[in-house]
Design an enzyme around this catalytic site. Structure first.
Site, PDB file in Angstrom:
ATOM      1  N   THR A  17      27.619  17.488   9.015  1.00  0.00           N
ATOM      2  CA  THR A  17      27.402  16.046   9.140  1.00  0.00           C
ATOM      3  C   THR A  17      26.639  15.724  10.419  1.00  0.00           C
ATOM      4  O   THR A  17      25.842  14.799  10.460  1.00  0.00           O
ATOM      5  CB  THR A  17      28.764  15.301   9.173  1.00  0.00           C
ATOM      6  OG1 THR A  17      29.603  15.824   8.160  1.00  0.00           O
ATOM      7  CG2 THR A  17      28.586  13.812   8.951  1.00  0.00           C
ATOM      8  N   SER A 116      31.298  16.722  19.613  1.00  0.00           N
ATOM      9  CA  SER A 116      31.848  15.376  19.522  1.00  0.00           C
ATOM     10  C   SER A 116      33.357  15.336  19.722  1.00  0.00           C
ATOM     11  O   SER A 116      33.847  15.723  20.764  1.00  0.00           O
ATOM     12  CB  SER A 116      31.438  14.757  18.199  1.00  0.00           C
ATOM     13  OG  SER A 116      31.689  13.387  18.219  1.00  0.00           O
ATOM     14  N   HIS A 117      34.079  14.906  18.672  1.00  0.00           N
ATOM     15  CA  HIS A 117      35.523  14.700  18.812  1.00  0.00           C
ATOM     16  C   HIS A 117      36.313  15.998  18.752  1.00  0.00           C
ATOM     17  O   HIS A 117      37.512  15.992  19.018  1.00  0.00           O
ATOM     18  CB  HIS A 117      36.013  13.765  17.700  1.00  0.00           C
ATOM     19  CG  HIS A 117      35.603  14.222  16.329  1.00  0.00           C
ATOM     20  ND1 HIS A 117      34.359  13.957  15.815  1.00  0.00           N
ATOM     21  CD2 HIS A 117      36.252  14.956  15.398  1.00  0.00           C
ATOM     22  CE1 HIS A 117      34.272  14.485  14.599  1.00  0.00           C
ATOM     23  NE2 HIS A 117      35.399  15.105  14.322  1.00  0.00           N
ATOM     24  N   ASP A 280      34.829   8.805  22.166  1.00  0.00           N
ATOM     25  CA  ASP A 280      34.983  10.206  21.793  1.00  0.00           C
ATOM     26  C   ASP A 280      34.245  11.131  22.751  1.00  0.00           C
ATOM     27  O   ASP A 280      33.681  10.682  23.756  1.00  0.00           O
ATOM     28  CB  ASP A 280      34.537  10.432  20.346  1.00  0.00           C
ATOM     29  CG  ASP A 280      33.032  10.366  20.181  1.00  0.00           C
ATOM     30  OD1 ASP A 280      32.383   9.626  20.956  1.00  0.00           O
ATOM     31  OD2 ASP A 280      32.484  11.046  19.286  1.00  0.00           O
ATOM     32  N   ASP A 282      31.406  12.790  22.910  1.00  0.00           N
ATOM     33  CA  ASP A 282      30.003  12.591  23.291  1.00  0.00           C
ATOM     34  C   ASP A 282      29.624  11.123  23.402  1.00  0.00           C
ATOM     35  O   ASP A 282      28.446  10.796  23.548  1.00  0.00           O
ATOM     36  CB  ASP A 282      29.079  13.314  22.300  1.00  0.00           C
ATOM     37  CG  ASP A 282      29.226  12.802  20.877  1.00  0.00           C
ATOM     38  OD1 ASP A 282      30.322  12.325  20.532  1.00  0.00           O
ATOM     39  OD2 ASP A 282      28.251  12.884  20.109  1.00  0.00           O
ATOM     40  N   ASP A 284      29.650   8.522  21.367  1.00  0.00           N
ATOM     41  CA  ASP A 284      28.993   7.702  20.346  1.00  0.00           C
ATOM     42  C   ASP A 284      29.988   6.918  19.502  1.00  0.00           C
ATOM     43  O   ASP A 284      29.586   6.092  18.689  1.00  0.00           O
ATOM     44  CB  ASP A 284      28.045   8.532  19.469  1.00  0.00           C
ATOM     45  CG  ASP A 284      28.716   9.708  18.795  1.00  0.00           C
ATOM     46  OD1 ASP A 284      29.935   9.892  18.977  1.00  0.00           O
ATOM     47  OD2 ASP A 284      28.020  10.458  18.090  1.00  0.00           O
ATOM     48  N   ARG A 285      31.287   7.152  19.678  1.00  0.00           N
ATOM     49  CA  ARG A 285      32.238   6.393  18.870  1.00  0.00           C
ATOM     50  C   ARG A 285      33.224   5.643  19.751  1.00  0.00           C
ATOM     51  O   ARG A 285      33.350   5.922  20.954  1.00  0.00           O
ATOM     52  CB  ARG A 285      32.954   7.330  17.901  1.00  0.00           C
ATOM     53  CG  ARG A 285      31.944   7.879  16.892  1.00  0.00           C
ATOM     54  CD  ARG A 285      32.562   8.619  15.739  1.00  0.00           C
ATOM     55  NE  ARG A 285      33.187   9.838  16.183  1.00  0.00           N
ATOM     56  CZ  ARG A 285      34.452  10.130  15.947  1.00  0.00           C
ATOM     57  NH1 ARG A 285      35.227   9.314  15.277  1.00  0.00           N
ATOM     58  NH2 ARG A 285      34.937  11.265  16.399  1.00  0.00           N
ATOM     59  N   THR A 347      27.968   9.303   4.465  1.00  0.00           N
ATOM     60  CA  THR A 347      28.561   9.511   5.783  1.00  0.00           C
ATOM     61  C   THR A 347      27.605  10.243   6.720  1.00  0.00           C
ATOM     62  O   THR A 347      26.932  11.185   6.311  1.00  0.00           O
ATOM     63  CB  THR A 347      29.859  10.317   5.611  1.00  0.00           C
ATOM     64  OG1 THR A 347      30.796   9.516   4.894  1.00  0.00           O
ATOM     65  CG2 THR A 347      30.453  10.715   6.950  1.00  0.00           C
ATOM     66  N   GLU A 367      33.469   3.911   9.109  1.00  0.00           N
ATOM     67  CA  GLU A 367      34.916   3.751   9.245  1.00  0.00           C
ATOM     68  C   GLU A 367      35.515   4.687  10.291  1.00  0.00           C
ATOM     69  O   GLU A 367      36.639   4.523  10.704  1.00  0.00           O
ATOM     70  CB  GLU A 367      35.600   3.969   7.896  1.00  0.00           C
ATOM     71  CG  GLU A 367      35.198   5.244   7.134  1.00  0.00           C
ATOM     72  CD  GLU A 367      35.503   6.532   7.830  1.00  0.00           C
ATOM     73  OE1 GLU A 367      36.603   6.643   8.383  1.00  0.00           O
ATOM     74  OE2 GLU A 367      34.636   7.430   7.819  1.00  0.00           O
ATOM     75  N   LYS A 379      25.045   6.095  16.930  1.00  0.00           N
ATOM     76  CA  LYS A 379      26.148   5.187  17.143  1.00  0.00           C
ATOM     77  C   LYS A 379      26.452   5.184  18.639  1.00  0.00           C
ATOM     78  O   LYS A 379      26.084   6.108  19.352  1.00  0.00           O
ATOM     79  CB  LYS A 379      27.357   5.559  16.302  1.00  0.00           C
ATOM     80  CG  LYS A 379      27.764   7.033  16.313  1.00  0.00           C
ATOM     81  CD  LYS A 379      28.680   7.309  15.138  1.00  0.00           C
ATOM     82  CE  LYS A 379      29.234   8.722  15.152  1.00  0.00           C
ATOM     83  NZ  LYS A 379      28.284   9.773  14.764  1.00  0.00           N
ATOM     84  N   ARG A 499      39.313  14.158   3.442  1.00  0.00           N
ATOM     85  CA  ARG A 499      39.469  12.775   3.889  1.00  0.00           C
ATOM     86  C   ARG A 499      39.678  11.898   2.664  1.00  0.00           C
ATOM     87  O   ARG A 499      38.886  11.945   1.715  1.00  0.00           O
ATOM     88  CB  ARG A 499      38.237  12.309   4.650  1.00  0.00           C
ATOM     89  CG  ARG A 499      37.881  13.184   5.858  1.00  0.00           C
ATOM     90  CD  ARG A 499      37.079  12.390   6.873  1.00  0.00           C
ATOM     91  NE  ARG A 499      36.440  13.229   7.865  1.00  0.00           N
ATOM     92  CZ  ARG A 499      37.057  13.786   8.915  1.00  0.00           C
ATOM     93  NH1 ARG A 499      38.361  13.620   9.081  1.00  0.00           N
ATOM     94  NH2 ARG A 499      36.379  14.521   9.779  1.00  0.00           N
TER      95      ARG A 499
END
Ligand code: VG1
Ligand code: CO
Length: 546
Positions: A17, A116-117, A280, A282, A284-285, A347, A367, A379, A499
């Site tokens: 992703t 990321s996360h 998060d 990096d 972006d969220r 997504t 989301e 983002k 998910r």
């Protein structure tokens, strides 16, 4: 001296992703990082067609191996003939700040080091992604070409040189290539000043408004301290876990109620400040929390869309709004009321880029706590937090009041995502395959008293370039607007993550203040039954609920 090092393809270097993500020891393995970086340069080219060296932005979220990988990439960029690399000091750049730098300096793209996360550390996760000259994530066609290249690679180019000092701002020479080490925060903070009413925000904080920002020991700390504390005058200590650490201090920098539990406890407690936020790894969220009230990301997108015009950068209104398919339809209701275009994409942020470039949309959201606008092509966590603050400053209401008002106007899309992590991959694949096989038989069936109106596997045709993306997630739509979506994560590194996205629409005026899990109970039971969750996975409960 430039050497050409013989190598051979390594299986499985397929971006998901959001770039290529693997366990850190895998990335640190022989030729692993180098093969993928060479594949990037082979596909995008370190020199343009006329032979001129290209310029790239480089930085990451500060996790373990970030600094070493940055040195390797600089040496490989030089060996491949690049002209210049712009690196954030300490090899740090948040993903949105990297996107901004690519656009600001009109570079030929950028390489971002982040998973990321996903947790960071010697035994945790590492990742790398390439962003295009528009500042956005490489589209599927490009990441697929990179993957293809990794399957046939036979050598990579490396400059033999010592490390450059990335801790000092200034210009360095690396085998004839320029390395510009820049302040990772300043340009980004300046961009935020052009979008939001910093005077109004300073007045807000000067008037006693209190907030808590949890940077979760990841990359947003320096950005949040500079913007919130230094430029806007929020109290010192407003930003917690502000120093980026290689292992994120053991935190899991995923801004949701499960992983940002410290923030949640404070915001739900007696001494809660007015506003809480987390971001998060990096940057972006974002998660946004009011005093005593959690804002679901789908609602956050809808509230931002309805109120963005209150911030100077969006005073002229929005061209349109895009959301990822699993994101609730709350933003659609706002778009329809505003009479603006709306789009539903698969997504992942890469699908928003064309819509933003074509001027079809101004705001985008997912989301999964991702919101952004046309100011960059990623983002942007702090951007969303600042837009919320700007709205709070203008409306002079609490987060709870704004949400209540929003639901009264548009109705409420109750929403929740249930994640089943670390399932055996074969069982997760089998579950999805069985579900896909059953799709044609679903319409008309009644489950938990709800009639299934339609069921499909989401396919997307890009309205700008016509690219088609298939199998983006199973959707089961019920009469009345309730919905179940199931898909497998493309960012995990251990087994599979299923998910399950759950939605139910309440038009109001009654029934707007239920607990989401209660409101969704029949939809949740229907999801378990239709996907035969327990049978395939052995699980009856998710391990993360957002
Ligand atoms: C997840 C989210 C998706 C997001 C992606 C990258 O992907 O669901 O909405 O764009 O992470 O976010 P997946 O495939 O695991 O569901 V980031 O900021 O954490 O790179
Ligand atoms: Co991220």
């Amino acid at each position: 001296m430039i050497t050409t090092i013989a190598t051979q393809p390594i299986a499985g270097q397929k971006p998901g992703t959001s770039g290529l993500r693997k366990k850190t020891p895998v990335f640190m393995g022989r030729h692993y990082l180098e093969n993928f970086v060479q594949a990037i340069f082979d596909v995008v080219g370190a020199r343009s067609e006329n032979g001129a060296g290209k310029t790239f932005v480089l930085g990451g979220d500060g996790r373990y191996f970030n600094d070493r990988a940055a040195q390797v990439i600089c040496r490989m960029a030089a060996a491949n003939g690049a002209h210049r690399v712009i690196v954030g000091q300490g090899a740090l750049l948040s993903t949105p700040a990297a996107s901004h730098l690519i656009r600001l300096h009109q570079t030929d793209g950028g390489i971002i080091l982040s998973a990321s996360h996903n947790p960071g550390g010697p035994d945790e996760d590492f990742g790398i992604k390439f962003n295009m000259p528009n500042g956005g994530p490489a589209p599927e066609g490009v990441t697929e070409a990179m993957y293809q290249r990794t399957t046939e690679i036979t050598d990579y180019k490396m400059l033999e040189a010592q490390d450059i000092d990335l801790s000092v701002i200034g210009r360095h020479d690396l085998g004839g290539m320029i390395v510009d080490v820049v302040d990772p925060v300043a340009d980004y903070a300046d961009l935020m000043e052009t979008l939001f009413d910093f005077d109004a925000l300073r007045a807000l904080f000067a008037g006693g408004f209190r907030m808590r920002m949890d940077s979760m020991c990841a990359v947003t700390g320096p950005y949040a301290v500079e913007i919130l504390e230094n430029r806007l005058g929020a109290a010192r200590g407003t930003v917690t876990h502000a120093a980026p650490l290689p292992d994120f201090g053991g935190m899991h920098p995923d801004p949701n109620p499960t992983w940002a539990h410290e923030l949640m406890a404070e915001m739900m407690g007696d001494a809660a400040p007015d506003f809480g936020a987390a971001s998060d790894g990096d940057g972006d969220r974002n998660m946004v929390v009011g005093r005593g009230v959690y804002v679901s990301p789908s609602d956050s997108l809808a509230v931002l869309a309805a109120n963005a015009h209150l911030a100077p950068g969006y005073a002229r209104g929005l061209a349109g709004v895009a959301r990822s398919m699993p994101t609730s339809a709350a933003a659609d209701r706002v778009a329809d009321a505003l009479g603006i275009a709306r789009y539903e994409t698969p997504t992942g942020w890469k699908f928003f880029g064309n819509l933003l470039d074509a001027g079809k949309v101004t705001l985008c959201g997912e989301e999964s706590f991702g919101t952004g606008s046309d100011h960059v092509r990623e983002k942007d966590g702090l951007w969303a937090i600042l837009l919320w603050l700007n709205i709070l400053a203008v409306r002079k209401q609490s987060v709870a009041e704004i949400l209540t008002d929003h639901w009264a106007t548009y109705g409420r899309n109750y929403y929740s995502r249930h994640d089943f992590e670390a399932i055996a991959s074969d069982r997760a694949e089998a579950l999805m395959a069985a579900l896909r096989d059953s799709l044609a038989s679903l319409p008309g069936q009644v489950v938990e008293g709800m009639t299934i109106a339609a069921a499909d596997d989401f396919a997307y045709t890009d309205p700008v370039d016509g690219a088609v993306s298939l199998k983006q997630g199973v959707r089961i739509l019920f009469a009345g607007g309730s919905r179940i979506v199931l898909r497998l994560s493309g960012t995990g590194t251990e087994g599979a993550t299923l998910r399950v996205y759950l939605e139910r629409y309440a038009p109001g005026p009654d029934g707007l203040d239920l607990d989401p899990q209660d409101a969704l109970a029949p939809v949740i039971r229907a999801a378990h039954a239709l996907a035969r969750l327990a049978e395939f996975t052995g699980r009856t409960e998710p391990n993360v609920v957002t």
